[in-house]
Design a protein around this motif. Structure first.
Motif, PDB file in Angstrom:
ATOM      1  N   LEU A  56       0.846  -1.178   0.000  1.00 23.87           N
ATOM      2  CA  LEU A  56       0.000   0.000   0.000  1.00 23.87           C
ATOM      3  C   LEU A  56       0.889   1.237   0.000  1.00 23.87           C
ATOM      4  N   ARG A  57       0.459   2.270  -0.727  1.00 22.88           N
ATOM      5  CA  ARG A  57       1.331   3.437  -0.891  1.00 22.88           C
ATOM      6  C   ARG A  57       0.495   4.712  -1.002  1.00 22.88           C
ATOM      7  N   CYS A  58       1.016   5.776  -0.405  1.00 21.39           N
ATOM      8  CA  CYS A  58       0.493   7.123  -0.608  1.00 21.39           C
ATOM      9  C   CYS A  58       1.698   8.062  -0.584  1.00 21.39           C
ATOM     10  N   ALA A  59       1.972   8.698  -1.718  1.00 25.28           N
ATOM     11  CA  ALA A  59       3.190   9.513  -1.870  1.00 25.28           C
ATOM     12  C   ALA A  59       4.398   8.642  -1.525  1.00 25.28           C
ATOM     13  N   ASP A  60       5.249   9.079  -0.582  1.00 27.98           N
ATOM     14  CA  ASP A  60       6.427   8.282  -0.228  1.00 27.98           C
ATOM     15  C   ASP A  60       6.210   7.448   1.040  1.00 27.98           C
ATOM     16  N   LEU A  61       4.943   7.306   1.438  1.00 27.75           N
ATOM     17  CA  LEU A  61       4.579   6.430   2.549  1.00 27.75           C
ATOM     18  C   LEU A  61       4.206   5.063   1.989  1.00 27.75           C
ATOM     19  N   THR A  62       4.850   4.002   2.477  1.00 27.13           N
ATOM     20  CA  THR A  62       4.555   2.653   1.992  1.00 27.13           C
ATOM     21  C   THR A  62       4.315   1.717   3.166  1.00 27.13           C
ATOM     22  N   MET A  63       3.460   0.722   2.920  1.00 26.61           N
ATOM     23  CA  MET A  63       3.204  -0.328   3.905  1.00 26.61           C
ATOM     24  C   MET A  63       3.299  -1.674   3.200  1.00 26.61           C
ATOM     25  N   ASP A  64       4.238  -2.506   3.633  1.00 28.39           N
ATOM     26  CA  ASP A  64       4.366  -3.886   3.163  1.00 28.39           C
ATOM     27  C   ASP A  64       3.642  -4.753   4.177  1.00 28.39           C
ATOM     28  N   ASP A  65       2.431  -5.213   3.822  1.00 26.30           N
ATOM     29  CA  ASP A  65       1.605  -5.906   4.796  1.00 26.30           C
ATOM     30  C   ASP A  65       2.145  -7.294   5.133  1.00 26.30           C
ATOM     31  N   ASP A  66       2.836  -7.937   4.188  1.00 27.02           N
ATOM     32  CA  ASP A  66       3.443  -9.239   4.479  1.00 27.02           C
ATOM     33  C   ASP A  66       4.527  -9.104   5.541  1.00 27.02           C
ATOM     34  N   ALA A  67       5.379  -8.114   5.384  1.00 34.58           N
ATOM     35  CA  ALA A  67       6.492  -7.910   6.321  1.00 34.58           C
ATOM     36  C   ALA A  67       6.087  -7.052   7.520  1.00 34.58           C
ATOM     37  N   ARG A  68       4.869  -6.493   7.461  1.00 33.15           N
ATOM     38  CA  ARG A  68       4.391  -5.552   8.484  1.00 33.15           C
ATOM     39  C   ARG A  68       5.429  -4.449   8.699  1.00 33.15           C
ATOM     40  N   ARG A  69       5.852  -3.874   7.569  1.00 32.18           N
ATOM     41  CA  ARG A  69       6.871  -2.827   7.597  1.00 32.18           C
ATOM     42  C   ARG A  69       6.314  -1.563   6.952  1.00 32.18           C
ATOM     43  N   VAL A  70       6.488  -0.450   7.656  1.00 33.43           N
ATOM     44  CA  VAL A  70       6.047   0.849   7.161  1.00 33.43           C
ATOM     45  C   VAL A  70       7.260   1.741   6.988  1.00 33.43           C
ATOM     46  N   THR A  71       7.333   2.443   5.861  1.00 34.64           N
ATOM     47  CA  THR A  71       8.420   3.401   5.649  1.00 34.64           C
ATOM     48  C   THR A  71       7.840   4.732   5.192  1.00 34.64           C
ATOM     49  N   ARG A  72       8.533   5.799   5.560  1.00 33.38           N
ATOM     50  CA  ARG A  72       8.195   7.137   5.072  1.00 33.38           C
ATOM     51  C   ARG A  72       9.487   7.807   4.661  1.00 33.38           C
ATOM     52  N   ALA A  73       9.537   8.249   3.412  1.00 34.36           N
ATOM     53  CA  ALA A  73      10.743   8.865   2.845  1.00 34.36           C
ATOM     54  C   ALA A  73      11.938   7.917   2.981  1.00 34.36           C
ATOM     55  N   GLY A  74      11.664   6.619   2.839  1.00 33.19           N
ATOM     56  CA  GLY A  74      12.722   5.616   2.873  1.00 33.19           C
ATOM     57  C   GLY A  74      13.151   5.173   4.251  1.00 33.19           C
ATOM     58  N   GLU A  75      12.592   5.772   5.302  1.00 35.92           N
ATOM     59  CA  GLU A  75      12.968   5.413   6.666  1.00 35.92           C
ATOM     60  C   GLU A  75      11.873   4.574   7.314  1.00 35.92           C
ATOM     61  N   ILE A  76      12.274   3.556   8.077  1.00 36.24           N
ATOM     62  CA  ILE A  76      11.310   2.681   8.744  1.00 36.24           C
ATOM     63  C   ILE A  76      10.577   3.445   9.838  1.00 36.24           C
ATOM     64  N   VAL A  77       9.259   3.250   9.887  1.00 36.39           N
ATOM     65  CA  VAL A  77       8.418   3.870  10.906  1.00 36.39           C
ATOM     66  C   VAL A  77       7.933   2.766  11.845  1.00 36.39           C
ATOM     67  N   HIS A  78       8.179   2.937  13.129  1.00 39.57           N
ATOM     68  CA  HIS A  78       7.776   1.941  14.124  1.00 39.57           C
ATOM     69  C   HIS A  78       6.411   2.320  14.692  1.00 39.57           C
ATOM     70  N   LEU A  79       5.444   1.401  14.543  1.00 40.56           N
ATOM     71  CA  LEU A  79       4.071   1.660  14.975  1.00 40.56           C
ATOM     72  C   LEU A  79       3.615   0.612  15.976  1.00 40.56           C
ATOM     73  N   SER A  80       2.738   1.029  16.880  1.00 38.12           N
ATOM     74  CA  SER A  80       2.074   0.074  17.760  1.00 38.12           C
ATOM     75  C   SER A  80       1.045  -0.707  16.934  1.00 38.12           C
ATOM     76  N   PRO A  81       0.542  -1.843  17.442  1.00 41.47           N
ATOM     77  CA  PRO A  81      -0.472  -2.603  16.689  1.00 41.47           C
ATOM     78  C   PRO A  81      -1.696  -1.769  16.317  1.00 41.47           C
ATOM     79  N   THR A  82      -2.175  -0.927  17.232  1.00 44.88           N
ATOM     80  CA  THR A  82      -3.348  -0.111  16.922  1.00 44.88           C
ATOM     81  C   THR A  82      -3.013   0.965  15.890  1.00 44.88           C
ATOM     82  N   GLU A  83      -1.850   1.590  16.011  1.00 45.00           N
ATOM     83  CA  GLU A  83      -1.427   2.581  15.022  1.00 45.00           C
ATOM     84  C   GLU A  83      -1.307   1.939  13.645  1.00 45.00           C
ATOM     85  N   TYR A  84      -0.773   0.717  13.600  1.00 45.85           N
ATOM     86  CA  TYR A  84      -0.619   0.010  12.326  1.00 45.85           C
ATOM     87  C   TYR A  84      -1.989  -0.255  11.699  1.00 45.85           C
ATOM     88  N   LYS A  85      -2.930  -0.734  12.508  1.00 44.97           N
ATOM     89  CA  LYS A  85      -4.264  -1.044  11.992  1.00 44.97           C
ATOM     90  C   LYS A  85      -4.955   0.212  11.490  1.00 44.97           C
TER      91      LYS A  85
END
Length: 230
Positions: A134-163
């Motif tokens: 999933l992608r919006c601008a330079d924000l991406t979410m790889d749902d298989d890896a449960r990895r979120v990045t913004r501007a190429g940097e990993i973003v650490h989210l809580s389970p609720t924030e991720y959902k």
């Protein structure tokens, strides 16, 4: 055939006023909508329109909704379904809830509830398919890896924030009310108190909107939308 980037819904109901009301509400919510009056018309549209969600009346003039759903599944469509059923149709509601990928709304229904149910079915279907980035601008979410990045940097989210972010990304560009978000992310209404949504939106903003462009937009009096403002 719809574009893969479009959010498409097929509405199957033999009552003209219901078709009109539901189609109008879903189009206002950002969906492309096709309508069918009979099961035969619905089968044709499933093949040509390829809906992502189907709103299906249980009682149709040529076939009942459950039989029609089996025929749709036999043709390869895995689109989740929201059944429309009569208020006293307890058996219909039980069958709807025990049918894979199906939900139900009772007639007469609130249009906002139906739109929310469609959103839930779409989000559940998207998350269960896996393998989608999933992608919006330079924000991406790889749902298989449960990895979120913004501007190429990993973003650490809580389970609720991720959902919450997942739901915003699935509905990128669309306006979501606080109660739609509550229903999907928390699955209950907090006794009508939607302030928890604002709290978690602020958490997300600190983590993903510290760079330009700002992506989480507040729509005054309605809710929120994930998009790049023009």
């Amino acid at each position: 055939m719809t574009s893969s980037s479009e959010l498409s819904v097929l509405v199957v109901d033999d009552e003209e006023n219901i078709r009109f009301i539901v189609k109008s509400a879903l189009e206002m919510a950002g969906f492309e909508v096709a309508i069918a009056e009979t099961g035969a018309e619905a089968i044709e549209l499933v093949n040509s329109f390829q809906p992502q969600v189907i709103v299906l009346d249980v009682m149709l003039p040529d076939v009942d909704g459950f039989t029609l759903l089996r025929r749709i599944r036999d043709r390869g469509s895995k689109a989740p379904v929201v059944f429309l059923t009569a208020r006293d149709g307890t058996e219909d509601r039980v069958r709807g809830l025990t049918t894979g990928g199906a939900d139900y709304v009772v007639k007469p229904f609130a249009v906002a509830e139906l739109v929310a149910r469609v959103n839930l079915r779409l989000a559940s279907s998207t998350s269960s398919n896996g393998g989608r980035e999933l992608r919006c601008a330079d924000l991406t979410m790889d749902d298989d890896a449960r990895r979120v990045t913004r501007a190429g940097e990993i973003v650490h989210l809580s389970p609720t924030e991720y959902k919450l972010l997942h739901y915003l990304l699935v509905n990128s560009g669309r306006v979501l009310s606080r109660y739609q978000i509550l229903d999907h992310v928390w699955s209950y209404q907090f006794d009508g108190n939607s302030s928890v949504v604002d709290t978690y939106i602020s958490y997300l903003r600190r983590k993903i909107d510290h760079v330009e462009p700002r992506l989480i937009q507040t729509i005054r009096g309605i809710g929120f939308s994930l998009r790049v403002e023009e």
